[in-house]
Write an enzyme that holds these catalytic residues in place. Structure first.
Site, PDB file in Angstrom:
ATOM      1  N   LYS A   1       0.818  -1.215   0.000  1.00 61.90           N
ATOM      2  CA  LYS A   1       0.000   0.000   0.000  1.00 61.90           C
ATOM      3  C   LYS A   1       0.855   1.270   0.000  1.00 61.90           C
ATOM      4  CE  LYS A   1      -4.515  -1.366   1.655  1.00 61.90           C
ATOM      5  NZ  LYS A   1      -5.696  -1.026   2.418  1.00 61.90           N
TER       6      LYS A   1
ATOM      7  N   LYS B   1      -6.401  -6.998  -7.515  1.00 58.71           N
ATOM      8  CA  LYS B   1      -7.673  -7.500  -6.988  1.00 58.71           C
ATOM      9  C   LYS B   1      -8.747  -6.424  -7.122  1.00 58.71           C
ATOM     10  CE  LYS B   1      -7.582  -6.273  -2.092  1.00 58.71           C
ATOM     11  NZ  LYS B   1      -8.880  -6.167  -1.492  1.00 58.71           N
TER      12      LYS B   1
ATOM     13  N   LYS C   1     -12.279  -1.546  -3.297  1.00 56.85           N
ATOM     14  CA  LYS C   1     -13.137  -0.363  -3.102  1.00 56.85           C
ATOM     15  C   LYS C   1     -12.387   0.906  -3.399  1.00 56.85           C
ATOM     16  CE  LYS C   1     -14.743  -1.953   1.172  1.00 56.85           C
ATOM     17  NZ  LYS C   1     -13.539  -1.723   1.956  1.00 56.85           N
TER      18      LYS C   1
HETATM   19  P1  ATP Z   1      -9.783  -1.158   0.211  1.00 54.82           P
HETATM   20  O1  ATP Z   1      -9.678  -1.076  -1.290  1.00 54.82           O
HETATM   21  O2  ATP Z   1     -10.314   0.087   0.855  1.00 54.82           O
HETATM   22  O3  ATP Z   1      -8.527  -1.705   0.872  1.00 54.82           O
HETATM   23  P2  ATP Z   1     -11.054  -3.667  -0.048  1.00 54.82           P
HETATM   24  O4  ATP Z   1     -12.070  -3.683  -1.128  1.00 54.82           O
HETATM   25  O5  ATP Z   1      -9.702  -4.233  -0.364  1.00 54.82           O
HETATM   26  O6  ATP Z   1     -10.915  -2.192   0.490  1.00 54.82           O
HETATM   27  P3  ATP Z   1     -11.341  -4.437   2.741  1.00 54.82           P
HETATM   28  O7  ATP Z   1     -12.276  -3.539   3.469  1.00 54.82           O
HETATM   29  O8  ATP Z   1      -9.864  -4.250   2.945  1.00 54.82           O
HETATM   30  O9  ATP Z   1     -11.707  -4.402   1.171  1.00 54.82           O
HETATM   31  O10 ATP Z   1     -11.683  -5.959   3.032  1.00 54.82           O
HETATM   32  C1  ATP Z   1     -12.921  -6.409   3.478  1.00 54.82           C
HETATM   33  C2  ATP Z   1     -13.028  -7.891   3.241  1.00 54.82           C
HETATM   34  O11 ATP Z   1     -13.267  -8.143   1.844  1.00 54.82           O
HETATM   35  C3  ATP Z   1     -11.774  -8.690   3.617  1.00 54.82           C
HETATM   36  O12 ATP Z   1     -12.193  -9.874   4.271  1.00 54.82           O
HETATM   37  C4  ATP Z   1     -11.142  -9.019   2.292  1.00 54.82           C
HETATM   38  O13 ATP Z   1     -10.409 -10.235   2.342  1.00 54.82           O
HETATM   39  C5  ATP Z   1     -12.356  -9.132   1.364  1.00 54.82           C
HETATM   40  N1  ATP Z   1     -11.997  -8.774  -0.019  1.00 54.82           N
HETATM   41  C6  ATP Z   1     -11.585  -7.559  -0.430  1.00 54.82           C
HETATM   42  N2  ATP Z   1     -11.351  -7.558  -1.754  1.00 54.82           N
HETATM   43  C7  ATP Z   1     -11.614  -8.827  -2.198  1.00 54.82           C
HETATM   44  C8  ATP Z   1     -11.561  -9.460  -3.491  1.00 54.82           C
HETATM   45  N3  ATP Z   1     -11.203  -8.802  -4.570  1.00 54.82           N
HETATM   46  N4  ATP Z   1     -11.915 -10.773  -3.580  1.00 54.82           N
HETATM   47  C9  ATP Z   1     -12.297 -11.454  -2.462  1.00 54.82           C
HETATM   48  N5  ATP Z   1     -12.359 -10.912  -1.226  1.00 54.82           N
HETATM   49  C10 ATP Z   1     -12.027  -9.613  -1.087  1.00 54.82           C
END
Ligand code: ATP
Length: 348
Positions: A134, A214, A217
């Site tokens: 990050k 991946k 958000k």
């Molecule tokens: P950010 O982009 O703000 O880091 P994020 O979309 O990566 O957010 P998090 O809030 O960090 O999501 O994670 C919330 C949950 O969603 C965690 O359990 C994470 O493992 C799951 N998750 C996030 N992105 C994915 C993905 N692309 N596929 C499967 N699981 C995911």
């Protein structure tokens, strides 16, 4: 079609935790935007499945303190927190059965985080992959981003969680949490059971614009993800624009054809079928027709969730009540644990 796998030995026995459940699950999600399909299949849906298990208590935290590790606009953050509550409820979390709460409303997270931070060394954090990834492109790295896993350990330990469902990128953080639990217990006396990791079988869903990343958000390109509130038209457009390759038939080859395989994974996640079975039934379709097919499946399944999110967003008094009562229930547990910690470290 998601089966949970547990690993890490030495999880707590009910007598050690002092709570009546065989399994107390703790998990968190950042209020950094509307959840996308990756969040849904990777986190929220497995939580709903765990909520159905007998003898399992589910504690879910909207981790707004963690969201501050990257810059946030206060108005947007406030909106995202409420949207995250509405989304989790719309997907089937029952706030009477599970505990759903906002992290910053329970001050003991930051307090225990400080105590654990005083027991953590820089080398323990420096090698963790997530902050490296990050912070890669940052000129100046916020301290909070570096110490994020310590706060995460406090989140889990305050509730004496026995199980933590996480994506594979978070496994190292739970290992740190287990290490800190052990260190604290040895130095001060037993308080914290060591939590087990639960990982799902689901493949990480990838960005629709770049399958090397991946689905996320915080990706600045909103076309990279399908959000739970996207309209039917937006879903169809995003899938149409999803990158694919120059081959027009459908196959499941995650290494050599990651983009089309990602669409097959999304499609499979909504069914009981394996990716290979999805390919079998889609042999007659070219890429464009297949994207339409995936759009039909996604739209049909997301429509009821979207409708419910919109309804809940409008029901402000209900959302207020869920947020308030979740905070009360979480604080009840957190206060018990933290009072014991204060006494053991010599504060009281
Ligand atoms: P950010 O982009 O703000 O880091 P994020 O979309 O990566 O957010 P998090 O809030 O960090 O999501 O994670 C919330 C949950 O969603 C965690 O359990 C994470 O493992 C799951 N998750 C996030 N992105 C994915 C993905 N692309 N596929 C499967 N699981 C995911």
């Amino acid at each position: 079609n998601i089966t949970n796998r547990c690993f890490s030995s030495g999880a707590a026995h009910p007598e050690e935790t002092g709570h009546k459940y065989n399994k107390r699950v703790f998990s968190g999600i950042q209020p950094t935007g509307v959840p996308h399909l990756g969040n849904y299949f990777g986190a929220i849906k497995p939580w709903v499945d765990l909520q159905k298990e007998d003898g399992t208590e589910v504690i879910l935290c909207v981790v707004d303190l963690h969201a501050l590790t990257l810059p946030q606009d206060p108005t947007k953050l406030r909106e995202n927190i409420r949207d995250m509550f509405a989304s989790i409820l719309a997907c089937g979390i029952d706030p009477k059965k599970s505990i759903l709460f906002q992290q910053s409303s329970v001050s003991q997270h930051a307090e225990l985080g400080w105590i654990l931070g005083c027991m953590t060394t820089l080398p323990k954090l420096e090698h963790l992959p997530q902050w490296k990834q990050k912070s890669e492109t940052m000129k100046e790295v916020p301290l909070g981003l570096f110490t994020y896993p310590v706060l995460q350990a406090a989140d889990i330990l305050l509730y004496k969680a026995t199980h933590v469902p996480v994506g594979d990128d978070q496994v190292k953080h739970v290992e740190l949490c287990r290490h800190l639990a052990n260190l604290f217990n040895k130095k001060y006396g037993f308080v914290f059971p060591k939590p087990k990791v639960i990982t799902g079988d689901l493949k990480r869903l990838k960005s629709l614009r770049n399958p090397a990343k991946k689905m996320s958000k915080s990706d600045t390109d909103a076309n990279s993800r399908i959000e739970l509130t996207d309209s039917d038209d937006v879903i169809r457009q995003k899938l149409k624009k999803a990158v694919s390759d120059f081959t027009s038939y459908i196959s499941y080859e995650p290494e050599s054809r990651p983009a089309i395989s990602n669409l097959v994974n999304i499609h499979a996640a909504f069914t009981d079928l394996l990716p290979e079975e999805i390919v079998e039934e889609s042999l007659a379709l070219d890429t464009l027709a297949y994207k339409e097919r995936v759009a039909d499946v996604v739209i049909a399944n997301l429509a009821p969730i979207r409708k419910e999110i919109v309804r809940l967003r409008g029901d402000t008094s209900y959302l207020d009540e869920v947020i308030r009562s979740g905070a009360d229930r979480a604080a009840g547990i957190a206060t018990d644990t933290y009072d014991k910690v204060k006494q053991l470290v010599g504060f009281t």
